[in-house]
Scaffold this motif. Structure first.
Motif, PDB file in Angstrom:
ATOM      1  N   SER A   1      47.760  36.537  28.010  1.00  0.00           N
ATOM      2  CA  SER A   1      48.835  36.321  28.758  1.00  0.00           C
ATOM      3  C   SER A   1      48.592  36.732  30.686  1.00  0.00           C
ATOM      4  N   GLU A   2      48.863  37.878  30.795  1.00  0.00           N
ATOM      5  CA  GLU A   2      48.519  38.407  31.753  1.00  0.00           C
ATOM      6  C   GLU A   2      47.377  37.755  32.725  1.00  0.00           C
ATOM      7  N   ILE A   3      45.865  37.780  32.307  1.00  0.00           N
ATOM      8  CA  ILE A   3      45.007  37.314  33.231  1.00  0.00           C
ATOM      9  C   ILE A   3      45.207  35.614  33.494  1.00  0.00           C
ATOM     10  N   ALA A   4      45.737  35.197  32.026  1.00  0.00           N
ATOM     11  CA  ALA A   4      46.023  33.383  32.301  1.00  0.00           C
ATOM     12  C   ALA A   4      47.384  33.603  33.061  1.00  0.00           C
ATOM     13  N   SER A   5      48.199  34.334  33.991  1.00  0.00           N
ATOM     14  CA  SER A   5      49.402  34.345  34.625  1.00  0.00           C
ATOM     15  C   SER A   5      48.394  33.838  35.997  1.00  0.00           C
ATOM     16  N   LEU A   6      47.832  35.127  36.286  1.00  0.00           N
ATOM     17  CA  LEU A   6      46.578  34.891  37.667  1.00  0.00           C
ATOM     18  C   LEU A   6      46.445  34.133  38.144  1.00  0.00           C
ATOM     19  N   HIS A   7      45.635  33.113  36.670  1.00  0.00           N
ATOM     20  CA  HIS A   7      44.663  31.728  37.104  1.00  0.00           C
ATOM     21  C   HIS A   7      45.925  30.545  37.909  1.00  0.00           C
TER      22      HIS A   7
ATOM     23  N   GLN B   1      38.366  48.926  33.967  1.00  0.00           N
ATOM     24  CA  GLN B   1      39.941  48.471  33.614  1.00  0.00           C
ATOM     25  C   GLN B   1      41.107  48.035  33.985  1.00  0.00           C
ATOM     26  N   ALA B   2      41.389  48.563  34.956  1.00  0.00           N
ATOM     27  CA  ALA B   2      41.761  47.054  36.459  1.00  0.00           C
ATOM     28  C   ALA B   2      41.456  46.053  35.878  1.00  0.00           C
ATOM     29  N   GLN B   3      40.589  45.934  36.322  1.00  0.00           N
ATOM     30  CA  GLN B   3      40.252  43.972  36.245  1.00  0.00           C
ATOM     31  C   GLN B   3      39.716  43.754  34.914  1.00  0.00           C
ATOM     32  N   LEU B   4      40.414  43.734  33.512  1.00  0.00           N
ATOM     33  CA  LEU B   4      40.660  43.457  32.603  1.00  0.00           C
ATOM     34  C   LEU B   4      41.785  43.772  32.364  1.00  0.00           C
ATOM     35  N   LEU B   5      42.363  44.534  32.902  1.00  0.00           N
ATOM     36  CA  LEU B   5      44.575  44.465  32.480  1.00  0.00           C
ATOM     37  C   LEU B   5      44.120  43.460  33.401  1.00  0.00           C
ATOM     38  N   GLY B   6      44.114  42.754  34.239  1.00  0.00           N
ATOM     39  CA  GLY B   6      43.983  41.426  35.229  1.00  0.00           C
ATOM     40  C   GLY B   6      45.126  42.366  36.147  1.00  0.00           C
TER      41      GLY B   6
ATOM     42  N   LEU C   1       9.988  54.931  48.682  1.00  0.00           N
ATOM     43  CA  LEU C   1      11.099  53.256  47.602  1.00  0.00           C
ATOM     44  C   LEU C   1      12.615  53.277  47.113  1.00  0.00           C
ATOM     45  N   PRO C   2      13.203  52.686  48.503  1.00  0.00           N
ATOM     46  CA  PRO C   2      14.406  52.840  47.338  1.00  0.00           C
ATOM     47  C   PRO C   2      15.384  52.523  45.787  1.00  0.00           C
ATOM     48  N   ALA C   3      16.239  53.202  45.848  1.00  0.00           N
ATOM     49  CA  ALA C   3      16.726  53.353  44.412  1.00  0.00           C
ATOM     50  C   ALA C   3      17.091  51.559  44.379  1.00  0.00           C
ATOM     51  N   VAL C   4      17.265  51.319  42.966  1.00  0.00           N
ATOM     52  CA  VAL C   4      18.199  49.731  43.057  1.00  0.00           C
ATOM     53  C   VAL C   4      18.941  49.838  43.327  1.00  0.00           C
ATOM     54  N   GLY C   5      19.262  48.301  44.514  1.00  0.00           N
ATOM     55  CA  GLY C   5      20.492  47.642  44.201  1.00  0.00           C
ATOM     56  C   GLY C   5      21.160  48.370  45.422  1.00  0.00           C
ATOM     57  N   GLN C   6      19.944  49.027  46.533  1.00  0.00           N
ATOM     58  CA  GLN C   6      20.539  49.841  47.311  1.00  0.00           C
ATOM     59  C   GLN C   6      20.333  48.786  48.243  1.00  0.00           C
ATOM     60  N   GLY C   7      22.100  48.635  49.540  1.00  0.00           N
ATOM     61  CA  GLY C   7      21.564  47.928  50.581  1.00  0.00           C
ATOM     62  C   GLY C   7      22.723  46.945  50.315  1.00  0.00           C
ATOM     63  N   ALA C   8      22.828  46.834  48.865  1.00  0.00           N
ATOM     64  CA  ALA C   8      23.750  45.025  48.659  1.00  0.00           C
ATOM     65  C   ALA C   8      25.379  45.776  48.428  1.00  0.00           C
ATOM     66  N   ILE C   9      26.105  44.801  48.360  1.00  0.00           N
ATOM     67  CA  ILE C   9      27.603  44.904  47.423  1.00  0.00           C
ATOM     68  C   ILE C   9      27.659  43.678  46.315  1.00  0.00           C
ATOM     69  N   ALA C  10      27.832  44.308  46.062  1.00  0.00           N
ATOM     70  CA  ALA C  10      27.804  43.550  44.729  1.00  0.00           C
ATOM     71  C   ALA C  10      29.336  42.734  44.472  1.00  0.00           C
ATOM     72  N   VAL C  11      29.698  41.957  44.147  1.00  0.00           N
ATOM     73  CA  VAL C  11      31.436  41.259  43.416  1.00  0.00           C
ATOM     74  C   VAL C  11      31.461  41.000  42.210  1.00  0.00           C
ATOM     75  N   VAL C  12      31.924  41.743  41.062  1.00  0.00           N
ATOM     76  CA  VAL C  12      32.156  41.823  40.130  1.00  0.00           C
ATOM     77  C   VAL C  12      33.687  41.294  40.105  1.00  0.00           C
ATOM     78  N   THR C  13      33.494  39.998  38.641  1.00  0.00           N
ATOM     79  CA  THR C  13      34.188  39.265  38.841  1.00  0.00           C
ATOM     80  C   THR C  13      34.572  38.733  36.870  1.00  0.00           C
ATOM     81  N   ARG C  14      35.599  38.988  36.581  1.00  0.00           N
ATOM     82  CA  ARG C  14      35.981  38.521  34.789  1.00  0.00           C
ATOM     83  C   ARG C  14      35.201  37.413  34.733  1.00  0.00           C
ATOM     84  N   SER C  15      34.664  37.353  33.127  1.00  0.00           N
ATOM     85  CA  SER C  15      33.506  36.224  33.163  1.00  0.00           C
ATOM     86  C   SER C  15      34.834  34.355  33.118  1.00  0.00           C
ATOM     87  N   GLU C  16      35.976  35.196  33.028  1.00  0.00           N
ATOM     88  CA  GLU C  16      36.790  33.948  32.092  1.00  0.00           C
ATOM     89  C   GLU C  16      37.544  33.863  33.792  1.00  0.00           C
TER      90      GLU C  16
END
Length: 315
Positions: free
Chosen positions: A2-8, A79-84, A204-219
C-alpha cells in the motif's frame, strides 16, 4: 504494497533520490537530478535527495572483500527503496553486486564518463616511473594485482576513504601513489590532480567503471518511464556485456577482475581479464558480436576465462 502504491499516485515530477553521502556519490546524484529535471522541465526541488549511510561507508580498517563485498555499499539504500522511502537509487555501476534484491532492477545508465584509471603520485606519470619499492595505496584487488603484475617491487597497502582523503595521503607523503578512477576525479572537478592517465591496454578498468547506474523498483512504471530521455543506450549495451561477464566469474570483490566493453553501431567488443591476487598469473581474452547478444556473449567470455584460469586465481 500500500505504501508503494501510494507513491504511484504522487504528483508527476515528484521523486526522491537515494544516494550515499560521499562527495562523489552526491556529485553523481546531482548530475542525475539535473539531467532528469532538465529533460522534463521540472524544478530541481521536485527531486530531493535522501542521503543514506551504508555499511560500506562505515568500514575503513579492512578490505571490503573480508566484510562481505560490493553489497555493503547498496544494502541500506536497497532497503529504503523497497520500503518506498526513495524512488531512484543512484550508484556507481562498479559498486553494484551482480544480482540485485527481488523487486529492484537496473533501469539504465547515464552516459558513461572516461573509464581509465588515473595515477596520483609526486613526479610520476606512469607506473614505470614510480621509484623502486614505492608505497602505493589501494583498496581495489584489481588495481593491486595489476600493479603487482607490472611492478613486483612495489609495496601495496590498503587505502580506504573518499577521493579527497586519498589525495591527501599522497600529498602528505604518507604513501607515494594511488590509483583512482578518472571519471570520479572529473565529476569532482579534480582531474588536474592526476599525475598521469593509464592506458586501457595497461590497466583494464573495473566492470562498470565510469558509469552511473539508476536503480528502480521493478513495479514502478511511473519512475521507470520518466527515465527514457536521459538513459544512454550504448552504455546500457556495454554494461550488459560487462556485468554478464562478471556474473560468470566472481563479482563479490574476492577475485581481481577487469572488463571493458565498447559499442560501435550495432556491434560491441568486450575485453576481459582475470588475475591472481598477487599478479603472478593472469588470463585475458576478448569477444565481439552483435549488440543483441551482448549479455550472452559477455557470459560466454566469463565462462571461457574461468575454465582457463591458472592455479592460484581461485583459492
Amino acid at each position: 504494497m500500500s505504501e508503494i502504491a501510494s507513491l504511484h499516485e504522487r504528483q508527476p515530477g515528484r521523486f526522491v533520490i537515494g544516494t550515499r553521502g560521499s562527495p562523489l556519490a552526491l556529485a553523481q546524484a546531482h548530475e542525475f537530478a539535473e539531467r532528469l529535471a532538465g529533460a522534463h522541465g521540472w524544478a530541481k526541488a521536485e527531486l530531493p535527495l535522501d542521503i543514506i549511510r551504508t555499511t560500506g561507508d562505515a568500514i575503513r580498517d579492512r578490505p571490503l572483500s573480508e566484510a562481505g563485498g560490493k553489497g555493503l555499499f547498496t544494502k541500506e539504500i536497497d532497503q529504503a527503496q523497497l520500503l518506498g522511502r526513495v524512488d531512484y537509487a543512484i550508484h556507481s555501476a562498479k559498486d553494484l553486486p551482480t544480482t540485485l534484491p527481488d523487486g529492484l532492477v537496473i533501469a539504465g545508465y547515464l552516459p558513461r564518463e572516461d573509464v581509465r584509471d588515473a595515477l596520483i603520485a609526486r613526479g610520476a606519470a606512469g607506473i614505470a616511473d614510480l621509484r623502486q619499492g614505492a608505497i602505493v595505496g589501494s583498496a581495489s584487488l584489481r588495481r593491486q594485482a595489476i600493479l603487482k603484475r607490472a611492478r613486483p617491487d612495489l609495496e601495496i597497502v590498503l587505502l580506504r576513504g573518499n577521493v579527497g582523503s586519498r589525495l591527501e595521503k599522497v600529498a602528505a607523503g604518507t604513501i607515494d601513489a594511488t590509483l583512482l578512477a578518472l571519471a570520479g576525479l572529473k565529476r569532482l572537478g579534480l582531474a588536474d590532480k592526476a599525475s598521469g592517465i593509464l592506458a586501457i591496454e595497461d590497466c583494464l578498468p573495473a566492470v562498470g567503471q565510469g558509469a552511473i547506474a539508476v536503480v528502480t523498483r521493478s513495479e514502478d512504471p511511473v519512475a521507470t518511464e520518466a527515465l527514457a530521455p536521459i538513459l544512454c543506450r550504448e552504455t546500457g549495451i556495454a554494461l550488459a556485456a560487462e556485468r554478464a561477464f562478471l556474473g560468470e566469474l566472481d563479482g563479490s570483490c574476492r577475485t581481481p577482475i577487469a572488463g571493458h566493453a565498447t559499442v560501435a553501431g550495432e556491434r560491441f567488443h568486450l575485453r576481459g581479464l582475470l588475475l591472481a591476487p598477487d599478479g603472478s598469473a593472469a588470463v585475458e581474452d576478448s569477444i565481439s558480436g552483435p549488440v543483441a547478444e551482448a549479455a550472452a556473449l559477455g557470459a560466454e567470455l566469463g565462462r571461457s576465462l574461468r575454465r582457463r584460469a591458472p592455479a592460484g586465481i581461485y583459492s
